[in-house]
Scaffold this motif. Structure first.
Motif, short mmCIF file in Angstrom:
data_model
loop_
_atom_site.label_atom_id
_atom_site.label_comp_id
_atom_site.label_asym_id
_atom_site.label_seq_id
_atom_site.Cartn_x
_atom_site.Cartn_y
_atom_site.Cartn_z
N LEU A 68 70.30 24.06 -70.02
CA LEU A 68 70.82 23.15 -69.57
C LEU A 68 72.37 23.52 -69.37
O LEU A 68 73.02 22.70 -68.62
CB LEU A 68 70.62 22.02 -70.49
CG LEU A 68 71.29 20.62 -70.00
CD1 LEU A 68 70.54 20.28 -68.66
CD2 LEU A 68 70.62 19.58 -71.06
N ARG A 93 67.88 19.94 -66.01
CA ARG A 93 68.08 18.33 -66.21
C ARG A 93 66.96 17.75 -66.34
O ARG A 93 66.75 16.80 -66.91
CB ARG A 93 69.15 18.00 -65.12
CG ARG A 93 70.70 18.44 -65.48
CD ARG A 93 71.31 17.89 -64.07
NE ARG A 93 71.53 16.63 -63.96
CZ ARG A 93 72.35 15.83 -64.22
NH1 ARG A 93 73.64 16.32 -64.67
NH2 ARG A 93 72.46 14.43 -64.11
N VAL A 104 72.44 13.43 -70.02
CA VAL A 104 72.03 14.21 -69.20
C VAL A 104 72.00 13.30 -67.80
O VAL A 104 72.24 13.81 -66.65
CB VAL A 104 70.39 14.73 -69.34
CG1 VAL A 104 69.94 15.37 -68.18
CG2 VAL A 104 70.55 15.73 -70.55
#
Length: 112
Positions: A55, A63, A102
């Motif tokens: 990530l 994601r 996120v």
């Protein structure tokens, strides 16, 4: 996300190594052997930590997978709740914050 993965790993190792650490509730709807739960947490923790490391590169696939794994982690910890409530609630809170982070982060490519 890496922190959540490490916490899952610690939880899994504790369940695999020493079943007496956790409370065993009889007649629980989602009852599994604690060793099975330990392996579930251990594998999930490794995958979560790896995706968390990926990530940092900011890819869309990372994601998407991060949100999916965090949601799966919330479900697993809900099912784990009777065995170790405080730990399950803490990881669920981390996962919820992780999903929010996120989903609200703006990728570097979109900032320019």
């Amino acid at each position: 996300m890496v922190t959540s993965g490490v916490l899952h790993n610690l939880q899994g190792i504790a369940a695999i190594g020493n079943d007496q650490v956790f409370v065993v509730i009889t007649d629980y709807t989602y009852e599994f052997d604690l060793t099975v739960w330990g392996w579930v947490h251990l594998v999930l923790g490794i995958v979560i930590a790896l995706v968390g490391a990926a990530l940092f590169r900011g890819g869309l696939w990372a994601r998407t997978l991060a949100v999916t794994l965090a949601a799966a982690s919330i479900v697993v910890n809900f099912l784990w709740l009777p065995h170790y409530p405080a730990w399950a609630i803490a990881i669920t809170a981390i996962d919820t914050a992780m999903i929010w982070a996120v989903m609200t982060a703006i990728p570097r490519s979109a900032r320019h």
